[in-house]
Design a protein around this motif. Structure first.
Motif, PDB file in Angstrom:
ATOM      1  N   ASN A  73       0.929  -1.295  -0.177  1.00  0.00           N
ATOM      2  CA  ASN A  73       0.119   0.196   0.161  1.00  0.00           C
ATOM      3  C   ASN A  73       0.840   1.206  -0.140  1.00  0.00           C
ATOM      4  OD1 ASN A  73       0.953   0.114   2.835  1.00  0.00           O
ATOM      5  ND2 ASN A  73      -0.913  -1.036   3.432  1.00  0.00           N
ATOM      6  N   VAL A  74       0.307   2.236   0.083  1.00  0.00           N
ATOM      7  CA  VAL A  74       0.899   3.527  -0.013  1.00  0.00           C
ATOM      8  C   VAL A  74       1.890   3.777   1.321  1.00  0.00           C
ATOM      9  CG1 VAL A  74      -0.820   5.217   0.562  1.00  0.00           C
ATOM     10  CG2 VAL A  74       0.835   5.991  -0.771  1.00  0.00           C
ATOM     11  N   HIS A  99      -1.288  13.139   6.205  1.00  0.00           N
ATOM     12  CA  HIS A  99      -1.965  11.645   6.709  1.00  0.00           C
ATOM     13  C   HIS A  99      -0.829  10.886   7.412  1.00  0.00           C
ATOM     14  CE1 HIS A  99      -3.257   7.141   6.412  1.00  0.00           C
ATOM     15  NE2 HIS A  99      -4.343   7.945   6.244  1.00  0.00           N
ATOM     16  N   ALA A 101       0.302   8.368   7.328  1.00  0.00           N
ATOM     17  CA  ALA A 101       1.287   7.456   6.453  1.00  0.00           C
ATOM     18  C   ALA A 101       2.348   8.221   6.352  1.00  0.00           C
ATOM     19  CB  ALA A 101       0.593   7.083   5.080  1.00  0.00           C
ATOM     20  N   ALA A 148      -3.730  15.277  -2.095  1.00  0.00           N
ATOM     21  CA  ALA A 148      -4.977  15.989  -1.953  1.00  0.00           C
ATOM     22  C   ALA A 148      -5.306  15.572  -0.419  1.00  0.00           C
ATOM     23  CB  ALA A 148      -6.285  15.531  -2.789  1.00  0.00           C
ATOM     24  N   ASN A 150      -7.201  13.882   2.628  1.00  0.00           N
ATOM     25  CA  ASN A 150      -8.247  12.895   2.877  1.00  0.00           C
ATOM     26  C   ASN A 150      -9.347  13.370   3.669  1.00  0.00           C
ATOM     27  OD1 ASN A 150      -6.376  12.717   4.808  1.00  0.00           O
ATOM     28  ND2 ASN A 150      -7.295  10.775   5.525  1.00  0.00           N
ATOM     29  N   ASP A 175       2.390  11.842  -2.201  1.00  0.00           N
ATOM     30  CA  ASP A 175       1.519  10.830  -1.767  1.00  0.00           C
ATOM     31  C   ASP A 175       0.050  10.881  -2.374  1.00  0.00           C
ATOM     32  OD1 ASP A 175      -0.506   9.383  -0.560  1.00  0.00           O
ATOM     33  OD2 ASP A 175      -0.271  10.194   1.524  1.00  0.00           O
ATOM     34  N   ALA A 177      -2.310   9.033  -2.470  1.00  0.00           N
ATOM     35  CA  ALA A 177      -3.489   7.914  -2.047  1.00  0.00           C
ATOM     36  C   ALA A 177      -4.891   8.740  -2.520  1.00  0.00           C
ATOM     37  CB  ALA A 177      -3.393   7.856  -0.648  1.00  0.00           C
ATOM     38  N   GLN A 178      -5.080   9.785  -2.418  1.00  0.00           N
ATOM     39  CA  GLN A 178      -6.505  10.460  -2.725  1.00  0.00           C
ATOM     40  C   GLN A 178      -6.581  10.966  -4.145  1.00  0.00           C
ATOM     41  OE1 GLN A 178      -9.111  10.350  -0.888  1.00  0.00           O
ATOM     42  NE2 GLN A 178      -7.986   9.374   0.883  1.00  0.00           N
ATOM     43  N   HIS A 200      -6.346   0.620  -3.891  1.00  0.00           N
ATOM     44  CA  HIS A 200      -7.665   0.128  -3.451  1.00  0.00           C
ATOM     45  C   HIS A 200      -8.650   1.372  -3.392  1.00  0.00           C
ATOM     46  CE1 HIS A 200      -7.325   1.401   0.852  1.00  0.00           C
ATOM     47  NE2 HIS A 200      -5.857   1.299   0.745  1.00  0.00           N
ATOM     48  N   LYS A 201      -7.890   2.471  -3.415  1.00  0.00           N
ATOM     49  CA  LYS A 201      -8.832   3.679  -3.407  1.00  0.00           C
ATOM     50  C   LYS A 201      -9.306   4.035  -4.750  1.00  0.00           C
ATOM     51  CE  LYS A 201      -6.676   5.368   0.752  1.00  0.00           C
ATOM     52  NZ  LYS A 201      -7.515   5.430   1.997  1.00  0.00           N
TER      53      LYS A 201
HETATM   54  C1  PLP Z   1      -3.443  10.845   1.818  1.00  0.00           C
HETATM   55  C2  PLP Z   1      -3.322   9.505   2.512  1.00  0.00           C
HETATM   56  N1  PLP Z   1      -2.439   9.076   2.477  1.00  0.00           N
HETATM   57  C3  PLP Z   1      -2.083   7.752   2.880  1.00  0.00           C
HETATM   58  C4  PLP Z   1      -3.215   6.765   3.101  1.00  0.00           C
HETATM   59  C5  PLP Z   1      -2.906   5.339   3.661  1.00  0.00           C
HETATM   60  O1  PLP Z   1      -3.401   4.460   2.738  1.00  0.00           O
HETATM   61  P1  PLP Z   1      -2.964   2.959   2.716  1.00  0.00           P
HETATM   62  O2  PLP Z   1      -3.553   2.598   3.804  1.00  0.00           O
HETATM   63  O3  PLP Z   1      -3.558   2.448   1.443  1.00  0.00           O
HETATM   64  O4  PLP Z   1      -1.606   2.804   2.861  1.00  0.00           O
HETATM   65  C6  PLP Z   1      -4.365   7.264   2.852  1.00  0.00           C
HETATM   66  C7  PLP Z   1      -5.769   6.392   3.093  1.00  0.00           C
HETATM   67  O5  PLP Z   1      -6.257   6.544   4.231  1.00  0.00           O
HETATM   68  C8  PLP Z   1      -4.708   8.658   2.695  1.00  0.00           C
HETATM   69  O6  PLP Z   1      -5.801   9.237   2.385  1.00  0.00           O
END
Ligand code: PLP
Length: 382
Positions: A73-74, A99, A101, A148, A150, A175, A177-178, A200-201
């Motif tokens: 995942n990211v 996030h 992450a 962007a 989340n 990143d 992800a969004q 998966h998003k």
């Molecule tokens: C901006 C952002 N970064 C990172 C993530 C982490 O994504 P993942 O759980 O697929 O690693 C998310 C998801 O919730 C996110 O919205």
């Protein structure tokens, strides 16, 4: 009761047509590993895995398929990039919309001598480029930013950040992800050095598959986070230095890659622009209805301009967690409440510690679903 999925900011549902079938096809009829067997079915897996790297290149305007690395995942991708690149004495800049992450690996790195600054976004989540530039120091090595939010859907002006990074010779890690699959994300236009994505998003693939793409000259400078078997150079006990094997130790999530392959095919055939237009049309309608309601605040941008289809609401005289619960139990509307793993974004938007109720609209929804949700939000004030 209706069942309306509006938690696409967390993970998309439904997945793209063809995803489940492709995973099933792999599990039932192929099932082989890559890089490890010299029989036809092993080559079939290898071909799909390589084709998926190429599809990702075409989606992100990237030209080096061997530098597309699969992770789960990211979050894992960002861990590999940040921990592999930043060392004691380095300074990093992030936005206040990140996030966890990004923030949690950075806070781990802080205990190892890496420092970071947070550029404060405005109350709608937009970047202030002057403020950002003022944070650059002689030891600033890189910028890590979400494309962007989340929490409220605001798109950060990363093209300008990328230009500044290029001028000042700073590494730029994005990143996505969004945004990946929701809006056009172009490696070159962003002037990115590495892009991290999750499958998966809005890419509409299954959970457990993500990755990153990185320029060759940078890949050679990133230390590996994990080492192990790659099926290549099996006569040596040292990790290969070439891509993508350097970062792909252990067996890959091949069923996930097959699923992602089908999802990317759907995105290519449908077109990101068409998906974006549909999501914005739904978002505009939703916002139009919401802005007339006195018992809620729409957090972040109040129009469909400069945002994704993630919409956060604060219910003024109620507990947002309880509201999300009521929306699910009384009306069948699935949302997410709380901090959304981004406490600093909530501080920026003024919603800490109350959090928000987040609606993530996907392009498979229809106008009727939006009108129904708006109606339920209106009714829930009673
Ligand atoms: C901006 C952002 N970064 C990172 C993530 C982490 O994504 P993942 O759980 O697929 O690693 C998310 C998801 O919730 C996110 O919205």
């Amino acid at each position: 009761m209706k069942r309306i999925y509006m938690d696409n900011g967390a993970t998309s549902f439904p997945k793209a047509p063809g995803v489940a079938e492709k995973v099933y096809e792999y599990l039932m009829h192929i099932g082989t590993n890559i890089n490890r067997g010299a029989y036809a079915d092993a080559f079939e897996s290898e071909n799909v895995v390589f084709e998926t790297r190429e599809q990702l290149c075409s989606l992100f305007g990237f030209e080096e398929p061997e530098n597309v690395v699969f992770t789960k995942n990211v979050t894992e991708s960002l861990n590999v990039l940040l921990k592999g690149l930043f060392k004691s004495g380095d300074h990093v800049i992030v936005s206040s919309m990140e996030h966890n992450a990004v923030m949690r690996p950075l806070n781990r790195l802080e205990s190892k001598g890496v420092t970071y600054s947070r550029t404060l976004c405005d109350s709608e989540g937009s970047l202030d480029l002057e403020n950002f530039k003022n944070l650059i120091k002689p030891n600033t090595k890189g910028i890590v930013m979400t494309h962007a939010s989340n929490v409220c859907g605001t798109i950060l002006n990363l093209e300008e950040v990328g230009k500044i990074c290029k001028e000042r010779k700073l590494l730029f890690i994005v990143d996505t992800a969004q945004t990946a699959g929701a809006i056009k994300v172009d490696f070159k236009t962003l002037n990115a050095d590495a892009i991290a994505f999750t499958g998966h998003k809005s890419l509409l693939g299954p959970q457990g598959i993500g990755g990153f793409m990185v320029k060759e000259q940078l890949a050679s400078k990133i230390e590996t986070l994990i080492e192990g078997g790659t099926g290549s150079l099996s006569d040596t006990e040292y990790q290969p230095e070439y891509m993508p094997d350097k970062f792909e130790a252990g067996t890959l999530n091949v069923p996930g890659i097959f699923g992602l392959n089908a999802a990317l095919k759907y995105l290519e055939e449908t077109g990101i622009e068409a998906i974006f237009q549909k999501e914005m049309q739904l978002t505009e309608l939703f916002l139009e209805k919401l802005l007339n309601m006195e018992h809620i605040d729409v957090i972040g941008k109040k129009s469909a301009e400069g945002r994704t289809s993630v919409v956060s609401l604060d219910f003024k005289n109620a507990d947002n967690g309880e509201i999300a619960h009521r929306l699910a139990n009384e009306y069948g509307i699935m949302t997410r409440s709380g901090m959304h793993c981004a406490p600093s974004a909530h501080r920026t938007l003024g919603t800490f510690p109350r959090g928000t109720v987040r609606f993530g609209l996907g392009h498979f929804l229809e106008e009727n679903d939006i009108l129904y949700a708006a109606d339920c939000i209106y009714k829930i004030k009673e």
